[in-house]
Enzyme design. Structure first.
Site, short mmCIF file in Angstrom:
data_model
loop_
_atom_site.label_atom_id
_atom_site.label_comp_id
_atom_site.label_asym_id
_atom_site.label_seq_id
_atom_site.Cartn_x
_atom_site.Cartn_y
_atom_site.Cartn_z
N HIS A 7 0.95 -1.19 0.02
CA HIS A 7 -0.12 0.08 -0.07
C HIS A 7 1.03 1.06 0.07
CE1 HIS A 7 0.61 -0.90 4.42
NE2 HIS A 7 0.65 0.67 4.49
N HIS A 79 4.08 7.30 3.55
CA HIS A 79 4.99 6.17 3.76
C HIS A 79 4.49 5.07 2.52
CE1 HIS A 79 1.84 4.12 6.75
NE2 HIS A 79 2.22 3.20 6.02
N GLU A 130 7.69 1.05 4.98
CA GLU A 130 7.18 0.12 5.91
C GLU A 130 7.38 -1.22 5.20
OE1 GLU A 130 3.00 0.29 6.44
OE2 GLU A 130 2.93 -0.82 8.09
CO CO Z 1 1.31 1.33 6.16
#
Ligand code: CO
Length: 134
Positions: A7, A79, A130
């Site tokens: 994502h 992020h 991440e």
């Molecule tokens: Co995330």
């Protein structure tokens, strides 16, 4: 090591307005808001055919994204999340290469109930990364 883009997370000042933009103007499938108190965010998941966008808005007093919204009043990209098969192996490889892992270096349970780590943006061209074990 790196797998799919899981994502892209975008912090938004108005979750309903941002969700409507993706749903009504872009024609995306958009979830209802989901409160994640343990992460200090309310999130809307935008489903795309190859990945997701996560719209994030601060929840509660100690939200980790409150300062970001303070610096970026109209919101912004927060992020990107890459999938990995083995988060400990990925972490160890990154540490050997000189990348910095945020926090105590131990994976935490992320917003999807899976182990995650965050990597220092200064080691990745100014982008918070991440990694999530899937
Ligand atoms: Co995330």
């Amino acid at each position: 090591m790196i797998g799919r883009l899981n994502h892209v997370a975008i912090v938004v000042p108005d979750l309903d307005a941002a969700a409507a933009r993706y749903r009504d103007d872009l024609g995306a499938t958009v979830s209802d808001p989901v409160e994640l108190p343990e992460h200090g965010v309310t999130t809307v998941f935008v489903e795309l055919s190859n990945t997701k966008i996560e719209l994030l808005h601060p929840l509660g007093h100690d939200s980790p994204i409150a300062a970001f919204l303070g610096r970026n009043a109209s919101g912004g990209m927060h992020h990107v999340c890459f999938e990995v098969d083995d988060i400990h192996a990925a972490r160890d490889q990154l540490l050997r290469s000189g990348a910095r892992v945020l926090g105590d270096g131990e994976p935490k349970t992320g917003a999807h109930g899976k182990p995650v780590l965050f990597l220092h943006p200064k080691d990745f061209s100014g982008t918070l990364i991440e990694i999530e074990q899937v």
